[in-house]
Design an enzyme around this catalytic site. Structure first.
Site, mmCIF file in Angstrom:
data_model
loop_
_atom_site.group_PDB
_atom_site.id
_atom_site.type_symbol
_atom_site.label_atom_id
_atom_site.label_comp_id
_atom_site.label_asym_id
_atom_site.label_seq_id
_atom_site.Cartn_x
_atom_site.Cartn_y
_atom_site.Cartn_z
ATOM 1 N N GLY A 122 38.245 12.110 62.758
ATOM 2 C CA GLY A 122 36.944 12.522 62.238
ATOM 3 C C GLY A 122 36.462 11.598 61.118
ATOM 4 O O GLY A 122 36.755 10.398 61.107
ATOM 5 N N SER A 123 35.800 12.201 60.143
ATOM 6 C CA SER A 123 35.045 11.402 59.164
ATOM 7 C C SER A 123 35.864 10.442 58.320
ATOM 8 O O SER A 123 35.333 9.474 57.797
ATOM 9 C CB SER A 123 34.262 12.334 58.248
ATOM 10 O OG SER A 123 33.370 13.099 59.025
ATOM 11 N N THR A 124 37.161 10.717 58.118
ATOM 12 C CA THR A 124 37.933 9.752 57.322
ATOM 13 C C THR A 124 37.976 8.403 58.039
ATOM 14 O O THR A 124 38.184 7.367 57.424
ATOM 15 C CB THR A 124 39.373 10.224 57.064
ATOM 16 O OG1 THR A 124 40.031 10.443 58.319
ATOM 17 C CG2 THR A 124 39.411 11.500 56.244
ATOM 18 N N PHE A 125 37.727 8.447 59.354
ATOM 19 C CA PHE A 125 37.751 7.229 60.149
ATOM 20 C C PHE A 125 36.542 6.335 59.831
ATOM 21 O O PHE A 125 36.545 5.138 60.081
ATOM 22 C CB PHE A 125 37.760 7.594 61.643
ATOM 23 C CG PHE A 125 38.245 6.498 62.534
ATOM 24 C CD1 PHE A 125 39.603 6.291 62.717
ATOM 25 C CD2 PHE A 125 37.341 5.661 63.202
ATOM 26 C CE1 PHE A 125 40.050 5.282 63.545
ATOM 27 C CE2 PHE A 125 37.792 4.651 64.025
ATOM 28 C CZ PHE A 125 39.156 4.459 64.204
ATOM 29 N N LYS A 126 35.503 6.964 59.248
ATOM 30 C CA LYS A 126 34.272 6.212 58.936
ATOM 31 C C LYS A 126 34.558 5.071 57.965
ATOM 32 O O LYS A 126 33.866 4.049 57.964
ATOM 33 C CB LYS A 126 33.219 7.158 58.360
ATOM 34 C CG LYS A 126 32.685 8.129 59.426
ATOM 35 C CD LYS A 126 31.848 9.243 58.822
ATOM 36 C CE LYS A 126 31.345 10.180 59.916
ATOM 37 N NZ LYS A 126 30.786 11.422 59.346
#
Lengths: 376, 620
Positions: free
Chosen positions: B280-284
């Site tokens: 999810g967003s930590t991958f951004k």
């Protein structure tokens, strides 16, 4: 019997047989201690348990030996029927519940306060006395089959009683002794042939009656087949003997006696002798027996009368057959059967009885020597 | 007659000669075999220490209790004593004690020496003792899945106990004793004695104090958020050393649930290494780093978000359905705006995206010194459609292990180097004869120093200005990014989420990177900012205290930032646009749960005090 003959005169004593016997008895006490101390410590909390009994047996035995040395053996001829009767009574008492003592599936002992006696040990010599007396008296009819019939009947009955205990090895001993005495007594060879037939038939019958005997027989042929079962006892004995090598591991140093070899202080004590003292010790032991047996044969040969000769011959046969059977068994030369080694195996009845027998031999020897001295 | 006799004796002499001379050697060997008994001497298993020498797994002496039937005098008293002292069933013990068929029966293994002493004091005959060693974990339920457990025979079954089993085991020794037929030792007959060699000791990269902080935080997550599981990892981004790793639920290593195999297997799994999740967003962070590196964007780059992007005819929504409007790259990361990262992914293209996956170490194992590592799941590149690529930009359509994720992010903030993560710093023997040290292994460069600098700045901005202020620590520089992923349920069940937070400290030159993953919280909230971030903050605060790190920033200024001077109004019942207007006026931020037009619930409750930029969650 005059007072004079009751005195111990050294020239009348058969020195080789006395020395050999005493050496074996003393050696026996030492070996019983060596073979039994560990077991005794474990089971009786007293490592001298068997040795103490053996020493008592030896002391009693020396007394008995001296007694019979002085007792005119002809008295035994007179008492032969009573002695035989007593032997049968003792053999029968074993089967009375409460008096008989059972161990390892065999009822062979009479329990008395403080100790036990083994009647078959006494009976076999009772039988010898009876047969010698009978044959000496009836030597004229011996060539006829009916003449030897009473011997066969008595011997057969005794064998049956001993077999019922059961004790196959003493039965064999009695049988062999009977045959040898009949032979010495002059029975005809033809009759031996007749006798061998039922005996030949009996062996398979006995094996069928108690299948464990066949297993034991097989174990003798290949003990490795079942080293934890039937072959166990023999293998352990062979280990002991092999371990000894030429000179042995040293007195008291047996390792097999630590419960690996069952009956190490009784029927299998010769294996421990082999282990601790090697081929050398075993050979010396056998030579001592040879001295006793050859002396016995010579005593029989030179006995002043027929009874003396037959008695000495019978006694010597018992000793010789037990020694040979015992050593043959422990060395795996014949199927295993439990027979004590005379003078050495733990067991005071056996010791006293064998030493008594030596006393009788000495008396026969003394009387023949007196005869020789008197006549010369 | 005499000749026959002598020949019989000569025959017997010959037989004895054969046995005692010819066959002697064979018989002696056979006999000697049965005279001795080998007594094993168990080697002591090596100690596992933390990086500062605190023992985490030790071994101590215990006793195995045997009974030899032949030496038992009173079967019933022996059985009664053993049953009562060892907590065993009397009948079962009695049947063993009275079993004459075997020479020796094992009654119980691993009996504490105090109990064995009591048994010895009873002076009952027939009971025997054999020394053994038992594994003991002084901190019980601590670092459970990483350390792992051993069998009762001290063989490693999971975790480092398994991976380093052959080093830890040591070599058993033995003593040969002369015995009688029952195995009873004869006096002074020790034949040979070969001492055991103790196993080697491990020194871990784990820091007991930091691990303790993580354990405590994870326990609190389990209590407060009621998730299926929770994992926390702390890594030194400059070396790849794993400083702490915890996974809950877990169990006390001194009493693994051996009777409940399913639980044992589930709870001894080190989920951070063997299990995957959609990051999810930590991958951004990673998408941004790749795009910066490939010059597909700049910090000042601007994006417009109407609340969705249409890719290949499919509408991909941003989490904020009403849209973030126009925003910079930095704002995009602050707002965690999906549309921005869809754009970045599409700008990078499939090949570059996969090239960076590979650089960051996804799809392959990290080579961590641990058994059963998963390499993560990447879609077959040939099957990736444009819409999948778009989703990958914000951390969906890809599955990674938490360890892969923290290591990749570490490389982005440490100057651009991807390290091999590891648990063991040193293996050494007690004697000092054997020593093996492990140092940090740099695998490859992922991004340039420059990109790394920019990323550190951006990640710090997220904490300072945006929706992760929960992890802001006055006086210190903290960076971080939350993540929330809705699980694609195979059962059609919706509303299940994985919430996560990745944090860096200090943000300008990170020495600690933390990853908190909370799987399916059921407390009513699922945003990473609420479910994961506060726990990461407590760990950082704990580290500051433990390492006595002095503040680097203006404390007064920061405290002002953190001042809770805004009172939460009651928004329930108001329309969404009304509520949003009030929140913005107050200087607060908001997140939405649900897609309705009316506020049904709010968090925090009315009258609670919030700080500027504080987050309000509206349920519509």
């Amino acid at each position: 019997m005059s007072k004079k003959t009751k005195k111990l005169k050294i020239e009348y004593v058969n020195i080789p047989i006395v020395v050999a016997t005493l050496l074996l008895v003393i050696f026996g006490v030492v070996m019983v201690f060596s073979a039994s101390s560990y077991n005794a410590e474990i089971h009786y909390n007293n490592k001298y348990f068997y040795m103490t009994k053996q020493i008592i047996g030896a002391v009693l035995g020396i007394g008995a030996m001296i007694f019979f040395y002085f007792l005119d053996y002809h008295k035994l001829q007179k008492w032969k029927n009573w002695i035989l009767l007593a032997s049968f009574v003792l053999l029968a008492v074993v089967f009375i519940p409460g008096l008989g003592s059972t161990s390892n599936g065999a009822t062979r002992w009479i329990r008395l306060p403080g100790f036990t006696i083994q009647p078959s040990e006494i009976a076999k010599f009772g039988f010898v006395i009876f047969v010698a007396g009978y044959l000496a008296k009836n030597f004229d009819v011996i060539k006829a089959f009916r003449g030897i019939l009473p011997v066969l009947a008595v011997g057969g009955m005794m064998c049956v009683l001993i077999m019922l205990e059961p004790n196959m090895s003493i039965t064999m001993c009695v049988g062999i002794t009977m045959l040898v005495m009949l032979f010495i007594g002059g029975a005809s060879l033809k009759h031996f042939a007749y006798m061998s037939l039922p005996i030949a038939g009996l062996v398979p019958a006995l094996i069928i009656a108690e299948p464990y005997r066949l297993k034991r027989l097989m174990a003798f042929i290949n003990p490795w087949e079942n080293p934890k079962g039937e072959g166990y006892q023999l293998l352990q004995s062979l280990y002991s003997i092999g371990e000894g090598g030429l000179f042995g591991v040293g007195l008291f140093n047996s390792r097999q006696k630590y419960m690996f070899l069952p009956f190490s202080e009784s029927d299998f004590i010769f294996s421990i002798i082999c282990e601790e003292l090697g081929l050398l010790g075993a050979t010396i032991t056998m030579l001592l027996y040879l001295v006793i047996i050859i002396s016995g044969i010579l005593i029989a040969k030179h006995a002043k009368d027929r009874f003396g000769a037959l008695l000495a011959g019978g006694i010597t046969t018992v000793i010789a057959s037990q020694v040979l059977i015992n050593i043959a068994v422990v060395s795996g030369s014949i199927p295993p059967t439990g027979v004590p080694l005379p003078f050495i195996s733990a067991g005071s009845t056996s010791l006293v009885v064998f030493m008594s027998a030596i006393g009788i031999l000495l008396n026969i020897s003394k009387q023949s020597k007196q005869n020789v001295i008197k006549s010369s | 007659m005499i000749l026959l006799l002598i020949s019989l004796f000569i025959f017997l002499f010959g037989r004895l000669f054969y046995l005692q001379v010819v066959e002697a050697k064979f018989l002696q060997e056979k006999a000697e075999e049965q005279w001795t008994r080998d007594l094993p001497i168990n080697a002591e298993r090596g100690v596992i220490y933390d990086r500062n020498g605190i023992a985490l797994a030790v071994s101590y002496t215990t006793y195995d209790i045997f009974v030899r039937h032949s030496n038992v005098e009173d079967e019933e008293s022996v059985a009664k004593l053993l049953a009562s002292k060892l907590g065993l069933n009397y009948d079962a013990v009695l049947s063993k004690v009275s079993n004459a068929k075997v020479s020796e029966s094992l009654i119980k293994m691993q009996v504490e020496s105090s109990v064995a002493k009591e048994l010895k004091n009873s002076k009952l005959s027939g009971i025997y003792y054999s020394e053994n060693t038992k594994r003991y974990y002084p901190y019980g339920d601590f670092l459970t899945q990483v350390l792992g457990y051993t069998t009762i025979d001290n063989i490693g079954q999971s975790g480092l106990e398994l991976y380093y089993d052959k080093f830890l085991q040591g070599i058993d020794g033995y003593s040969k004793i002369q015995s009688d037929i029952r195995g009873t030792e004869l006096y002074n007959t020790l034949d040979s004695y070969i001492p055991s060699v103790a196993g080697n000791n491990l020194i871990l990269t784990i820091d007991y104090q930091i691990q303790l902080l993580c354990e405590q935080a994870a326990v609190r997550i389990m209590q407060e958020q009621k998730p299926t599981s929770a994992q926390i990892i702390v890594m030194d981004p400059n070396t790849g050393e794993i400083l702490a790793m915890t996974s809950k639920p877990s169990f006390d290593l001194n009493s693994p649930p051996r009777n409940d195999v399913a639980t044992l297997l589930a709870e001894s799994k080190n989920l951070s290494i063997v299990d995957v999740y959609e990051p999810g967003s930590t991958f951004k962070i990673l998408t941004t780093a790749a795009a910066l590196e490939e010059k597909k964007t700049t910090l000042e780059d601007r994006f417009y978000d109407p609340g969705y992007r249409i890719v290949d005819g499919q509408k991909i929504k941003c989490w904020k359905h009403i849209g973030h409007g126009s925003q910079s790259m930095v704002d995009g990361l602050n707002n965690s705006c999906n549309s921005v990262f869809i754009d970045l992914a599409l700008r990078l293209g499939l090949d570059k995206m996969y090239e960076y996956f590979e650089k960051f170490g996804f799809g392959t194992s990290t080579n961590v010194d641990f058994a059963g590592e998963s390499g993560g799941i990447l879609m077959d590149k040939d099957l990736v459609k444009k819409v999948d690529l778009a989703r990958m930009g914000f951390g969906q359509a890809i599955a990674v292990t938490p360890l892969q994720q923290i290591r990749a992010i570490s490389s982005v903030v440490n100057g651009g180097i991807l390290y091999q993560p590891y648990f063991v710093k040193e293996i050494s023997s007690n004697s000092g004869n054997y020593k093996k040290e492990f140092s940090s292994v740099a695998v490859r460069r992922t991004v340039s120093e420059d990109t790394s600098n920019k990323m550190r700045y951006m990640i710090e901005q997220v904490i300072k200005k945006a929706n992760a202020i929960e992890s802001f620590i006055p006086g210190y520089r903290v960076g971080g990014k939350t993540g929330t992923t809705e699980l694609m349920s195979t059962t059609g069940k919706t509303g299940e989420h994985i919430a996560s937070f990745v944090g860096t400290f200090p943000a300008d030159k990170p020495e600690y990177v933390i990853l908190v993953v909370v799987d399916r919280p059921t407390s009513g909230h699922y945003y990473g900012s609420i479910v994961a971030t506060p726990y990461a903050k407590t760990v950082f605060e704990g580290i500051i205290k433990y390492k006595n790190i002095q503040p680097t920033e203006d404390l007064d200024r920061d405290l002002k930032l953190m001042e809770k001077n805004i009172q939460m109004p009651n928004l329930v019942g108001k329309s969404l646009s009304q509520a949003v207007g009030i929140i913005k006026n107050l200087g607060l931020q908001y997140e939405l749960e649900g897609e309705g037009g009316k506020v049904l619930a709010q968090y925090p409750a009315p009258t609670e005090m919030l700080y500027k930029n504080g987050i309000v969650v509206l349920t519509t």
